[in-house]
Design an enzyme around this catalytic site. Structure first.
Site, PDB file in Angstrom:
ATOM      1  N   HIS A  17     -13.743   4.703  -4.351  1.00 26.54           N
ATOM      2  CA  HIS A  17     -12.362   4.172  -4.301  1.00 26.54           C
ATOM      3  C   HIS A  17     -11.553   5.034  -3.335  1.00 26.54           C
ATOM      4  O   HIS A  17     -11.172   6.153  -3.659  1.00 26.54           O
ATOM      5  CB  HIS A  17     -11.724   4.226  -5.701  1.00 26.54           C
ATOM      6  N   HIS A  19      -8.481   5.064  -0.034  1.00 27.95           N
ATOM      7  CA  HIS A  19      -7.487   4.447   0.869  1.00 27.95           C
ATOM      8  C   HIS A  19      -7.509   5.217   2.182  1.00 27.95           C
ATOM      9  O   HIS A  19      -7.293   6.438   2.178  1.00 27.95           O
ATOM     10  CB  HIS A  19      -6.074   4.552   0.292  1.00 27.95           C
ATOM     11  N   ARG A  21      -5.925   3.597   5.020  1.00 31.52           N
ATOM     12  CA  ARG A  21      -4.829   3.015   5.813  1.00 31.52           C
ATOM     13  C   ARG A  21      -5.357   2.469   7.143  1.00 31.52           C
ATOM     14  O   ARG A  21      -6.487   2.032   7.224  1.00 31.52           O
ATOM     15  CB  ARG A  21      -3.700   4.040   6.053  1.00 31.52           C
ATOM     16  N   ASN A  45      -5.291  -2.555   0.398  1.00 33.85           N
ATOM     17  CA  ASN A  45      -3.826  -2.715   0.298  1.00 33.85           C
ATOM     18  C   ASN A  45      -3.091  -2.151   1.513  1.00 33.85           C
ATOM     19  O   ASN A  45      -2.224  -1.292   1.392  1.00 33.85           O
ATOM     20  CB  ASN A  45      -3.297  -2.081  -1.002  1.00 33.85           C
ATOM     21  N   LYS A 103     -10.770  -6.706  -4.977  1.00 35.23           N
ATOM     22  CA  LYS A 103      -9.829  -5.859  -5.724  1.00 35.23           C
ATOM     23  C   LYS A 103      -8.715  -6.694  -6.334  1.00 35.23           C
ATOM     24  O   LYS A 103      -8.077  -7.495  -5.651  1.00 35.23           O
ATOM     25  CB  LYS A 103      -9.237  -4.819  -4.762  1.00 35.23           C
ATOM     26  N   HIS A 140      -7.186  -2.732 -10.715  1.00 32.11           N
ATOM     27  CA  HIS A 140      -6.090  -1.800 -11.011  1.00 32.11           C
ATOM     28  C   HIS A 140      -5.547  -2.260 -12.362  1.00 32.11           C
ATOM     29  O   HIS A 140      -4.785  -3.221 -12.443  1.00 32.11           O
ATOM     30  CB  HIS A 140      -5.005  -1.840  -9.923  1.00 32.11           C
ATOM     31  N   HIS A 178      -9.791   4.039 -11.326  1.00 31.17           N
ATOM     32  CA  HIS A 178      -8.968   5.212 -11.656  1.00 31.17           C
ATOM     33  C   HIS A 178      -8.434   5.198 -13.102  1.00 31.17           C
ATOM     34  O   HIS A 178      -7.240   5.206 -13.332  1.00 31.17           O
ATOM     35  CB  HIS A 178      -7.820   5.418 -10.661  1.00 31.17           C
ATOM     36  N   LEU A 223      -0.248   6.405  -9.131  1.00 32.03           N
ATOM     37  CA  LEU A 223      -0.367   5.337 -10.116  1.00 32.03           C
ATOM     38  C   LEU A 223      -1.836   4.993 -10.319  1.00 32.03           C
ATOM     39  O   LEU A 223      -2.554   4.867  -9.327  1.00 32.03           O
ATOM     40  CB  LEU A 223       0.400   4.089  -9.639  1.00 32.03           C
ATOM     41  N   ASP A 251      -9.517   7.817  -5.127  1.00 30.19           N
ATOM     42  CA  ASP A 251      -8.199   7.203  -4.967  1.00 30.19           C
ATOM     43  C   ASP A 251      -7.340   8.048  -4.030  1.00 30.19           C
ATOM     44  O   ASP A 251      -6.122   8.094  -4.194  1.00 30.19           O
ATOM     45  CB  ASP A 251      -7.496   6.984  -6.315  1.00 30.19           C
ATOM     46  N   HIS A 255       0.066   9.390   2.133  1.00 24.42           N
ATOM     47  CA  HIS A 255       1.383   8.920   2.596  1.00 24.42           C
ATOM     48  C   HIS A 255       1.979  10.094   3.357  1.00 24.42           C
ATOM     49  O   HIS A 255       1.861  11.243   2.886  1.00 24.42           O
ATOM     50  CB  HIS A 255       2.314   8.613   1.417  1.00 24.42           C
ATOM     51  N   ALA A 267       3.818   6.358  -4.378  1.00 25.86           N
ATOM     52  CA  ALA A 267       2.780   6.874  -5.286  1.00 25.86           C
ATOM     53  C   ALA A 267       1.518   7.138  -4.486  1.00 25.86           C
ATOM     54  O   ALA A 267       1.130   6.322  -3.652  1.00 25.86           O
ATOM     55  CB  ALA A 267       2.495   5.848  -6.367  1.00 25.86           C
TER      56      ALA A 267
HETATM   57  O1  DOR Z   1      -1.085   6.291  -6.448  1.00 27.21           O
HETATM   58  C1  DOR Z   1      -1.562   5.295  -5.924  1.00 27.21           C
HETATM   59  N1  DOR Z   1      -1.516   5.120  -4.595  1.00 27.21           N
HETATM   60  N2  DOR Z   1      -2.122   4.369  -6.689  1.00 27.21           N
HETATM   61  C2  DOR Z   1      -2.522   3.192  -6.201  1.00 27.21           C
HETATM   62  O2  DOR Z   1      -2.993   2.385  -6.959  1.00 27.21           O
HETATM   63  C3  DOR Z   1      -2.340   2.867  -4.762  1.00 27.21           C
HETATM   64  C4  DOR Z   1      -2.247   4.073  -3.958  1.00 27.21           C
HETATM   65  C5  DOR Z   1      -1.727   3.806  -2.567  1.00 27.21           C
HETATM   66  O3  DOR Z   1      -2.213   2.893  -1.924  1.00 27.21           O
HETATM   67  O4  DOR Z   1      -0.852   4.551  -2.116  1.00 27.21           O
HETATM   68 ZN    ZN Z   2      -6.218   3.175  -5.173  1.00 30.49          ZN
END
Ligand code: DOR
Ligand code: ZN
Length: 350
Positions: A17, A19, A21, A45, A103, A140, A178, A223, A251, A255, A267
């Protein structure tokens, strides 16, 4: 696995899992993952989410363009489920090996989830097709009802959404992503082998107190939000025992700092740079190093019915604490790296 007090050699891990970007951020964060992982399930996402097979094809080629040919790293894409998703599109993407899974984000549950699912029964026909085809559903698992306490949203999701869904589609392979609670652990332990879960390093290591230690700490906000100690203990218990149904999904969710430290901060915890150093230390602290490999390298591959990686990863323990930088600099600004609040003596041997 080879094990001595100061060295451990394990099957190369995977991240189930992740991310990464897009664009400059993707270029900057990808090496942090392929330094230690051979495969990763990539979350869909994006600002403009990966909702069709065509989107996935295009995202995959952008990812591959960022990875040198000499690097052995396999991104495995997911499709972002919406109420408009077409079963034919998703099945085709799976058959052509463009996507590995799908997802489910309840609308509004987290970052870029506004296009997610509002009415779960609307996607039941899609779930039927996925079940038939053997396409895993990654969830999720949090309800978004503003009247449900933010710390209870995962447990309520199980009762209200997941249990009825699994009565309807008992053959569907599901990963609860998660997980953060004892309720999730207990539920998974009581169910059949179609159901498993990813667990993040941060939910394993920290409880919710850290978010409020001496002030508000945006870099510990993610999250699902960190939970009480009793829930963390439940996660620690199954993971340190090497239980087959639980595996690593970092996860890792980068950011840039400006987006985290804001009047409405994002988050996400960016933990990919030192995932393995941190996990080796965590397992060592629990006298459970023999189960590190199950969690990071074997259990996930088994659930996804994929071969174990042939490559190995060697970790060594030194007498001196390793120094972890606080941020990763990117062309868009710095991204703060996860600080697990513990001393780390393990490092990857190059
Ligand atoms: O904390 C999180 N950030 N939880 C998620 O489910 C998405 C993720 C994000 O894409 O920033
Ligand atoms: Zn995630």
């Amino acid at each position: 696995m080879k094990n001595s007090p100061n060295q451990i050699v394990i099957t190369k891990p995977d991240d189930w899992h992740l991310h990464i970007r897009d664009g400059e951020i993707m270029k900057a964060v990808l090496p942090a993952s392929y330094r230690w992982a051979r495969r990763a399930i990539i979350m869909p996402n994006l600002l403009s989410p990966v909702v069709t097979c065509e989107d996935a094809r295009s995202y995959l080629s952008r990812i591959k363009a960022c990875i040198e040919k000499t690097v052995d790293f396999e991104p495995m894409l997911t499709l972002y489920l919406t109420e408009e998703t077409k079963a034919e599109d998703l099945v085709l993407g799976f058959r052509e090996k463009i996507i590995k899974a799908v997802k489910l984000y309840p609308a509004g549950a987290t970052t870029n989830s506004h296009n997610g699912v509002k009415n779960i029964t609307k996607i039941y026909p899609i779930l039927a097709a996925m079940s038939e085809e053997g396409i895993p559903l990654l969830i999720h698992g949090e309800v978004t009802d503003p009247y449900v306490d933010v710390f209870d949203r995962e447990a309520v999701f199980i009762d209200k959404i997941l249990v009825p869904m699994r009565v309807e589609y008992p053959e569907l392979n599901i990963v609860m992503e998660h997980i953060t609670t004892k309720q999730s652990v207990d539920y998974i332990l009581g169910e059949n082998s179609n159901l498993a879960a990813t667990i993040t390093p941060h939910h394993l290591i920290l409880n919710r107190n850290v978010i409020f230690e001496g002030g508000i700490r945006p870099h510990y906000y993610c999250l699902p939000v960190l939970k009480r100690e009793i829930h963390r203990q439940a996660l620690v218990d199954v993971v340190t025992k090497g239980h087959k149904k639980f595996f690593l999904g970092t996860d890792s969710a980068p950011h840039i700092d400006d987006a985290k430290i804001d009047k409405c901060g994002c988050a996400g915890i960016f933990n990919s740079p030192f995932t393995m150093e941190i996990l080796a230390q965590f397992f060592d602290n629990h006298n459970a190093l023999e189960n590190l490999e199950n969690f990071t390298s074997l259990n996930g591959a088994e659930f996804y019915k994929l071969p174990y990686n042939k490559e190995k990863l060697s970790l060594i323990k030194s007498d001196e604490m390793i120094h972890m930088p606080e941020v990763l600099e990117t062309k868009k600004g710095p991204i703060t790296i996860f600080n697990p609040n513990m001393q780390i003596f393990w490092q990857i041997e190059n």
